[in-house]
Structure formats: C-alpha cells, structure tokens
Design an enzyme around this catalytic site. Structure first.
Site, short mmCIF file in Angstrom:
data_model
loop_
_atom_site.label_atom_id
_atom_site.label_comp_id
_atom_site.label_asym_id
_atom_site.label_seq_id
_atom_site.Cartn_x
_atom_site.Cartn_y
_atom_site.Cartn_z
N ASP A 468 -2.14 2.95 -1.50
CA ASP A 468 -2.60 3.00 -0.12
C ASP A 468 -2.51 1.63 0.55
O ASP A 468 -2.41 0.59 -0.13
CB ASP A 468 -4.05 3.51 -0.07
CG ASP A 468 -4.34 4.34 1.17
OD1 ASP A 468 -3.58 4.22 2.15
OD2 ASP A 468 -5.32 5.10 1.16
N ASP A 537 -3.51 11.23 7.62
CA ASP A 537 -4.86 11.53 7.17
C ASP A 537 -5.41 12.76 7.87
O ASP A 537 -6.46 13.29 7.49
CB ASP A 537 -5.79 10.34 7.44
CG ASP A 537 -5.67 9.27 6.37
OD1 ASP A 537 -5.05 9.53 5.33
OD2 ASP A 537 -6.21 8.16 6.58
#
Length: 724
Positions: A468, A537
């Site tokens: 990430d 997301d």
C-alpha cells in the site's frame, strides 16, 4: 598546384558531407497491422515518415514525402514547438541537436527490436531510441536512453519517452480522472489548437487524480467497434506528463499533432553524470482501425503476455479482515476468520493494517507505521502461529504492508530522522498522519527491502502481500540528495523499482497486490513487478461498475481486485456479480451471513474459479456503457471462442424504461452456444428466460437477446459454452 590541391580537398569534403546527409532507407517498425516509419531530412535529423496502417509493400513507404522538420524537436535548435528532449551542457550551452548515426533491427519470435542511434555533432551526447514491436498484439513499446561523455555533469531539461506525429483535421481525446474513492471519471473532448497537458505532480501516488493513459480518436469520435484510435499508456509510478500539441500546419496536412508522453519535468531538471545512462519509462501504445474495443483488446493481450508479472497465471481469491475487525483484533478473532475463509472457499486469508508496532502500537493510523515488528499484545505468538493455523485449514496467508511510509509516532522516526522526506524550518505536512521515506537513499531502499524480506524469512509460507501507499509527496526535500534536489521525484521512483526488482528476484512466486489508497498506482510501471492492482477504496458495487468499466480501457479485468464488502445497499447477489467481473475477493463479516447468503457466495466462488482463465486472459467486448445509460453490459471471450461470460447490470432504472436487445460480440458465428445463468438465488427460478437454451453465434451477434432484467440494481452473469 596549391589551388588545385585545395580544390580537390574542398570537393572531397563536399562529397563527404553529401554522403553523410544522404537520405537513409526507411526504418520500419511494424506489427501485424501498424507501421511506424522513420527516415532522415536534409540536416540528417530523424523524421517520422509514416504512422498508421501497415502497407503491404515496404517499398511503398519511399513514395511518401516526409515532414520538413524533425520528429524529435529539441530545445534550442528545433522549431518553436514543445521540445521532446533538452539539455544544459557542461559548458552551459542550453541547446541540443540530434543527428542520425546508425540503427539496427532484429526479430526474436513475436518481437521486433529496433534501436536508432543519435548524437549531437558538437558534443559527446548520445540518445538511443528503443522500440519493441509486438507483432501479434499490435502494440509498440518505446523508450529512450540518454548518456554523455562530457567532462562534467549535464542537466536534462526535457526527456520524453516517445515522439509521435499524427495528421488529421480533428482529434478527440478520451482520458480518465478522479480522486480517492472517486476514480475513473471519463471525459472525451475535441483537442483545441495549442498545447494540452495531462499530468501528475504527486510524486508517490502518481495516478491519484489523472491517469497516464489516453485514447485519441482520429478525425471523428470512435465507438467501440468502429473508428481510428490511438491508445497509449506510460509505465511510470511517479510524476508523468502527456503533452498534445495541436498545430495548424497546412491546408493539405490539416492539424499536425505532436504527442509527447514521459516523466514530468516539473522540479526535475535532472543532473546526469558522465558515462551514466538515463532511461526513460516505456510508453506502450496501439493503433486500432476498428474502434476503442480493439485498442483495449490489443493492450490487454500485451499486458497479459508481457506487461504484468506472471500475467497469464490466475490470481488468488481472498478474504480480507479489514471490514470485519479494522484495527481491533487478536489471535482469537483472526483464527475464527481463518475458519470462515476456509468455509467460504477462498485461497488466501489477508491480514490487513494493524498487526505491528510495540512501543507505538498500531491501534489506529496515527502511530506505529515504520515499526514492522509484530504487536506482541495482539499477537503474542507472532505471525508464525497464524500462518500455521491457516495451513491447518488449507488456506494460504497474506499480509498488508506500507513500507514506503512512516508515522512521526514511531521508533523508526526517532532512530532515523535523516531517512525521511521533510523540509527544514517548515512544519511537517502530514497526510493520513504519516510522512514518506526517502527512497533515493540506498540505506532506505535496503530498509524497505528488509521489511518484506524479514517477514518472508520468518514466515516462508506467506504467499501474498498487499503493498500500500496512502499519501502523495509533500515535504519534498531529500537529506541524501543534498545539492541534487531536482533528482528527487525521479530517483524516488527508480529507488522503488530497485526494491521491487530485488523482491522479485528473491521471491518469484510471491503474489503482490499493487495498492495505493485505491487507484493511486494504476499503471504498468509497477505492474511489471506485481500481479494485480487495487482499483479503488470505493467498493460500492454500483460505483465499481463505472470504475472497473473505465479501467477496462487499458487494463485486463482479471487483474482488477474487486471485493464483496458492506459498502452499498444492494443485494449480495449484485455485489457478487460485480466483483466476479474482476478478481474476486471478500472483505466482509462472513459470520453475519445467513446460510443462504453463504451458499450463494460459495457457489459464486466456484463459478468464478471455473471462469477465471477467461476473465484473466480473454478478450473484452464492452456492449453497453454505464455512462448516460440506466444499464451496463460487457462480455469476455476466450481465444478459441469456445467459452464466454456475459455481465449485465441494471443501474438506477425507472418505471417505464425500455432497453435495446443485447447484441453479443466476439463469438464464432458458425458455432452454437449454450447459455447458462450463474449465481442464482433460486436455482429453480432463473431471471434469464433463455437459460439453458442453445443459439448460434451468428444469431446472438445479429439478432441479439431481449433485455430481461427488471428493477433497479439487478444483475445477471451468463456463461456461454460452445456445444457440438
């Protein structure tokens, strides 16, 4: 006698000059359907002779009149247009002239390799243009290599990866933009005269707002299966720039368009030492004469075969713990989730954020980032215990990391403040309570590599890592670079690639998800090292239809991680049907599912795995776009045209809405196909009236099937299988 001697010498020099400036035979870079052809002009500069549909006879290219000015417009010496390459020489001369010296071409299997050598006649400054032409995929990959042998460093001012010219009356640019959890809004507009830029200055999260990818329709807007389209994408995880300079040139040519993709030179006048190569990122592009759909299919096949790490291999399905626990978990909770993953039928259990930090435990996003030691309070027996518990259940184990980042509240921040990008005499500019490590520094590169290496050394059975990156770059000052701060943005990305390359060399079978707070790194620079990417997301399935559809213009559906979550108020079936159009995963409380919902999810997983080869490597046909419609549809077919999967979605429909029939594409008209609806909530009551029936490919593509979904946010997945 002396006069005669001087006359002879003058004639020889004149003849030599003419010989050196003699036009070369065309340099032909070609795929099955496209040719990019170069020659030289009277000044011995490289000139684009042709770019378009390949001619049957190579000698026909000599009949084309080349453009008068060079293909590579250079700073200080070329026409007054946007420069593709520029340099400040060691003697402070700000000009560049590149002349042709030689070229070479070879073919190995499906790929034609071409190199064109250029040199400044007054300086030991060299540029090599590299091309890979992928014959079957109809894709060209292009990049440049810059080096010099001047006595002192030079400063590179412009460094485009490619230099393409098109000639037409009008150009229609399609590109995508957005923000976190709001990615992939499509915009198509006519290019006005002048210069148009699409760029990023974000440093780490390169594609957070704009994509380094585009489609350009020539003369008139193209549709899915008709029209001339140039589709391109830049393989770079840092700041990028796509320049389009539309020049009114002449009545016969119309508008000459210069396309210059490459690294953004914003705050990046790059200092290059002697005998050191600067290699620009690859620009990957395809020219379709059959619309945007064919352009996408070309890029997808290139990506599966060459652009994605182990692109042909199927990816793992997984259950992520994030929405089930967030930061609040312990061994007991995770062990229960492992059993749920086993019961569900996924391949991987992924442990997300919150598993590390002791002095500063990672109980929220404000502390612990950078301290990659397992939290002994949450997990007293460490990761090996969880990995063993997973093995007992025949489940593989994966883990989340964000190794480029650090919280100020961390041991790493306290021990190594010199490893962090931040400005002296300025307040720390935090994003998500974190700062960025200085990956230009070899010591930091070693640290980031060790984050992954230490985890895998301690736990060799970990099979999956989610990488990430949750903020873009501010505080842009490197203590390591000192007086070369303009190298920061570029050297950061190069440092990241060095780490990823080391990981790949040591752990070739590790599955890596390329994530950046969603779609912040949706590009092929990182996908060279990773297996898949996280598109957003935002997992609301209604919005994911738009997001995943948008990404499909440049990326195969099978590498777009799509998870079933609690986002959205749609039925579980709708969520499953959307997620299984990408790389299916789950991030949901399985223990709260009813028996019927669990059975539906298990069945969807089995269906997905049976279709994964098609989803991963097949050819996409976008049938109905969700933009300005109340429905959406696309299908993916395998190469032999024996199997296919069709996805159908109603969006926000209204009473009285009427829909056109579904006209299939990509099938063999001479084959017959049996149609089967999948993921049924009631096996005895399919939505699809033609369920189980057989039709010819010819019928399905010409007559079509009547639209059958009724009501908002309804969905259907149809499997097609050729029958004898």
């Amino acid at each position: 006698m002396k006069k005669i001697y001087l006359l002879i010498i003058s004639c020889l020099l004149l003849c030599l000059g003419k010989a050196q400036n003699k036009k070369i035979n065309p340099i032909i870079i070609s795929t099955q359907s496209t040719a990019l052809v170069y020659t030289t002009n009277a000044q011995n500069q490289l000139t684009q002779l042709y770019f378009g549909e390949a001619l049957k006879s190579s000698t026909d290219y000599t009949l084309i009149n080349p453009n008068a000015f060079p293909t590579i417009i250079t700073q200080g010496t070329g026409p007054v247009h946007e420069p593709a390459l520029g340099v400040l020489h060691a003697d402070n001369n700000p000009s560049l002239d590149l002349q042709y010296t030689s070229h070479s071409t070879k073919t190995e299997g499906n790929i034609q390799f071409t190199e064109i050598q250029l040199k400044d006649p007054q300086y030991p400054f060299f540029v090599t243009l590299h091309f890979k032409a992928y014959k079957n995929e109809n894709v060209i990959e292009q990049w440049s290599e810059i080096r010099h042998q001047e006595k002192k460093p030079v400063v590179l001012k412009h460094f485009s990866s490619a230099f393409l010219q098109l000639s037409a009356q009008n150009y229609y640019l399609t590109h995508f933009f957005g923000d976190h959890a709001n990615e992939m809004h499509m915009q198509e507009s006519i290019l006005p005269e002048g210069i148009h830029h699409i760029e990023s200055k974000l440093g780490a999260r390169a594609t957070n707002f704009d994509m380094p990818s585009f489609m350009l329709s020539i003369d008139q807007p193209a549709n899915e299966e008709d029209g001339k389209v140039l589709a391109g994408t830049l393989a770079w995880s840092g700041n990028f720039n796509l320049d389009f300079e539309n020049i009114r040139y002449s009545e016969d040519i119309g508008h000459l368009l210069q396309i210059l993709p490459g690294i953004n030179n914003y705050a990046s006048d790059y200092t290059l030492n002697p005998d050191t190569s600067f290699i620009t990122p690859s620009f990957i592009y395809t020219y379709s004469y059959s619309g945007k759909g064919q352009a996408s299919r070309n890029l997808h096949q290139w990506a599966v075969n060459y652009g994605i790490y182990k692109g042909k291999e199927n990816k793992s399905t997984l259950l992520n713990n994030w929405e089930a626990t967030f930061f609040d978990f312990d061994e007991q909770k995770l062990t229960a989730l492992l059993s749920e993953a086993q019961n569900l039928g996924v391949n991987i259990f992924l442990l997300d954020d919150g598993w590390f930090g002791n002095k500063y435990p990672r109980n929220d996003d404000k502390a612990g980032l950078g301290d990659w030691e397992v939290n002994r309070k949450k997990l007293p027996h460490g990761l090996p215990n969880l990995v063993d518990e997973a093995k007992k259940r025949n489940i593989k184990f994966g883990i989340w990391v964000e190794p480029e980042m650090v919280n100020p509240k961390s041991e790493l921040y306290e021990k190594h403040p010199e490893w962090i990008l931040k400005l002296a005499n300025r307040p720390e500019n935090l994003r998500r309570s974190q700062l960025i490590l200085d990956l230009t520094n070899p010591k930091v590169q070693e640290h980031v590599f060790k984050v992954v290496d230490n985890i895998l050394q301690e736990n060799p059975d970990i099979n999956y890592i989610k990488w990430d990156c949750n903020r873009y770059m501010t505080n842009s000052f490197s203590p390591y670079l000192k007086d070369k701060q303009n190298n920061l943005y570029i050297d950061y990305t190069l440092g990241l690639y060095k780490v990823l390359q080391r990981i790949r060399e040591k752990y070739p079978n590790l599955e890596l998800m390329w994530c950046s707070g969603g779609g912040g790194r949706a590009e092929y620079g990182g996908l060279k090292y990773t297996n898949e990417f996280w598109p957003s997301d935002n997992t609301d399935p209604l919005q994911r239809i738009f997001i995943q559809y948008g990404y499909s213009y440049f990326f195969p559906m099978g590498i777009q991680c799509a998870h079933v979550t609690s986002w959205g108020n749609q039925s579980l079936k709708f969520k499953l049907d959307v997620a299984m159009s990408g790389k299916l995963g789950f991030d949901i409380r399985v223990n709260e599912m009813t028996p019927q919902e669990l059975k539906l999810s298990q069945n969807a997983l089995k269906n997905y795995k049976s279709l994964q080869d098609i989803i991963n490597t097949g050819e996409i046909y976008r049938l109905i776009a969700p933009y300005n419609n109340n429905c959406a549809a696309w299908m993916i077919t395998d190469k032999p045209k024996n199997r296919a999967v069709l996805y159908l979605y109603n969006l926000h429909t209204q009473h009285g809405d009427r829909f056109s029939p579904i006209y299939f594409r990509g099938l063999d008209p001479d084959k017959k196909y049996k149609l089967k609806e999948l993921n049924l909530e009631d096996e005895n009551n399919p939505q699809f009236p033609q369920n189980g029936k057989i039709f010819s490919g010819d019928f399905l593509m010409k007559a079509g099937i009547k639209w059958f979904l009724n009501g908002s946010q309804k969905s259907s997945v149809i499997e097609l299988e050729a029958v004898s």
